[in-house]
Design an enzyme around this catalytic site. Structure first.
Site, PDB file in Angstrom:
ATOM      1  N   GLY A 194       0.860  -1.183   0.000  1.00 39.45           N
ATOM      2  CA  GLY A 194       0.000   0.000   0.000  1.00 39.45           C
ATOM      3  C   GLY A 194       0.891   1.226   0.000  1.00 39.45           C
ATOM      4  O   GLY A 194       1.645   1.437   0.929  1.00 39.45           O
TER       5      GLY A 194
ATOM      6  N   CYS B 108      -7.484  -6.616   3.175  1.00 34.79           N
ATOM      7  CA  CYS B 108      -7.166  -6.166   1.821  1.00 34.79           C
ATOM      8  C   CYS B 108      -8.349  -6.281   0.866  1.00 34.79           C
ATOM      9  O   CYS B 108      -8.159  -6.379  -0.351  1.00 34.79           O
ATOM     10  CB  CYS B 108      -5.978  -6.931   1.249  1.00 34.79           C
ATOM     11  SG  CYS B 108      -4.546  -6.950   2.351  1.00 34.79           S
TER      12      CYS B 108
END
Lengths: 319, 189
Positions: free
Chosen positions: A218, A249
């Site tokens: 990320g 996620c």
């Protein structure tokens, strides 16, 4: 592809569903290299001990802001209409590319889209269920977990200082670096790969048909300056991530694994960090001899200010 | 491989405003083919003349400017401006999976350079900055349901923010020629 979510009456899903990710373009195969002298060497700083997530945020933001100040100065310089303003500003210090590595205390974090999709009610439920905090961040991606036994790596660098390194290619290089470490390092010898879902996936116990996530990604990019990065499950307590009530996620129905689960013994986070740094730097065209690695122990500094000063002394580029 | 197939296509295909050059070909062109590439860069990074940001004022074309960070702004005579990212930027990001629209800024005044949202692709969130100062009047809700619109038509229906009473430093922004020159310099690195 993703399994269909079946309705379970007793379990309430606490986080957003993933969107189906259609065929992504092929990952970048160009060789990258630094285009500015300050990007030809790299500093790796490993922060010792299990730290609160807030320290990680603070340290990376401290460096990222300096990169942005320098960048804004460069932008004015490059702009034919505004370069006359430069004489009014002090010359900022250029920074070397920096890679932080950390081990955090247990925390769940949400990416930008969770600002809307995860409600306050969801957050208090997760905090109550797992007895650890939930923190909103400015990175891409959805909900993830950080905690003891997991290596978190934040490269803070200016993508525009590397030839044609787009954010898409950068993420691909992160994935490739992780795979190289996990598959081809003699200490590990795992069977990992990328899929249409971002991150690194491991063939569970070398079985062909089951993939479990071993590393999440990320990243945040501001004017080419990266922050946040990757996490690699080394000896992570998987009960925080394999709980069906908490979707990691945005991918429901997938489990996570760790190097420990695959090999049957603990591994050194420092070792994994060093190997990852070597891999990523190599891919960015930085020579191994130009990588400097230090370990800093926040306990050894009398206050935050002196820790930040130490960081600055390591990262400022002297011409 | 892609570069070779690109240059076999007819030149008329290259002259259209919405080119069909594959992403890979665009990004890996060799220096020897500079002229063709220049032409395609120019047309690829112009506003889509069939879309809202261009057609907003009937009978009048907007003033189009660019930033060095690959945002474009289309300024209409009444001060209404549309902001988006260029085709170059959209291609560099890859497929957008989520667009963070600055809904909390609607009705608020922003300064030049303020963050007005971000675009996520492959778990990488890239921030967008306002090229002008002004009041945010609308965000492009279509991007919420369909982030892919950003890649399909970044210089048209994939606009991100609409400003009004937009003002300031148009002199600080690049015109089309200057922007293309910037891209050329990028490619030569």
């Amino acid at each position: 592809m993703l399994k269909l979510l079946t309705k379970q009456q007793s379990t309430k899903r606490l986080f957003s569903t993933s969107i189906s990710v259609s065929n992504l373009p092929p990952s970048c195969t160009t060789k990258f290299h630094p285009t500015k002298p300050q990007a030809t060497s790299l500093q790796h700083i490993h922060i010792k001990g299990q730290q609160p997530y807030s320290l990680g945020s603070k340290l990376q933001e401290h460096i990222a802001q300096q990169c942005l100040t320098y960048k804004n100065h460069q932008i004015l310089k490059r702009n034919p209409h505004l370069s006359h303003k430069l004489s009014q500003l002090p010359e900022p210090t250029p920074l070397k590319p920096l890679i932080f590595s950390f081990e955090f205390q247990s925390v769940y974090t949400g990416g930008k889209r969770e600002k809307i999709q995860t409600t306050l009610e969801d957050i208090s439920k997760i905090e109550h269920l797992k007895h650890c905090h939930y923190i909103q961040t400015d990175r891409g991606g959805q909900v993830t977990y950080h905690g003891p036994g997991q290596l978190v790596v934040y490269p803070i660098l200016d993508l525009t200082m590397f030839s044609k390194l787009t954010s898409r290619c950068y993420v691909s290089q992160l994935e490739k670096s992780i795979i190289e470490v996990l598959n081809n390092n003699s200490s590990f010898g795992l069977n990992c790969q990328t899929t249409e879902n971002t991150g690194v996936w491991c063939h569970h116990l070398h079985q062909e048909n089951e993939l479990r996530k071993i590393s999440s990604i990320g990243v945040n990019v501001r004017k080419g300056i990266t922050s946040h990065g990757v996490s690699i499950n080394c000896n992570t307590d998987l009960k925080f991530v394999n709980d069906p009530q908490v979707v990691m996620c945005g991918l429901d129905g997938y489990k996570q694994t760790s190097i420990k689960e695959q090999l049957g013994h603990d591994v050194s986070l420092n070792f994994v960090a060093d190997e990852f740094v070597k891999q990523l730097s190599g891919r960015l065209g930085i020579d191994q001899k130009d990588i400097t690695s230090v370990e800093l122990d926040p306990e050894e500094f009398e206050d935050e200010k002196s820790l930040l000063e130490k960081l600055d002394s390591l990262v400022h580029y002297k011409q | 491989m892609f570069a070779r197939s690109l240059f076999k296509t007819s030149s008329s295909a290259l002259r259209s405003t919405t080119t069909t050059i594959s992403r890979n070909a665009f990004l890996t062109c060799r220096p020897a083919t500079l002229t063709l590439r220049l032409q395609s860069t120019l047309s690829a990074n112009q506003l889509n003349k069939d879309a809202t940001p261009f057609k907003f004022t009937s009978g009048e074309e907007p003033l189009v400017r660019y930033t060095t960070e690959h945002e474009w702004v289309a300024i209409h005579p009444d001060g209404t401006s549309f902001v988006g990212i260029t085709k170059y930027a959209a291609d560099a990001l890859g497929d957008a999976t989520y667009v963070e629209l600055p809904v909390d800024l609607i009705g608020e005044t922003v300064s030049q350079g303020d963050t007005v949202g971000s675009i996520e692709s492959v778990k990488s969130a890239s921030e967008i900055y306002s090229p002008l100062a002004g009041e945010v009047v609308a965000v492009n809700d279509a991007l919420e349901e369909n982030p892919g619109l950003l890649n399909e038509d970044p210089m048209g229906e994939g606009w991100i923010v609409k400003l009004t009473k937009a003002d300031g430093e148009v002199e600080g922004l690049l015109n089309e020629e200057e922007y293309v020159k910037l891209l050329e310099e990028h490619e030569d690195e």
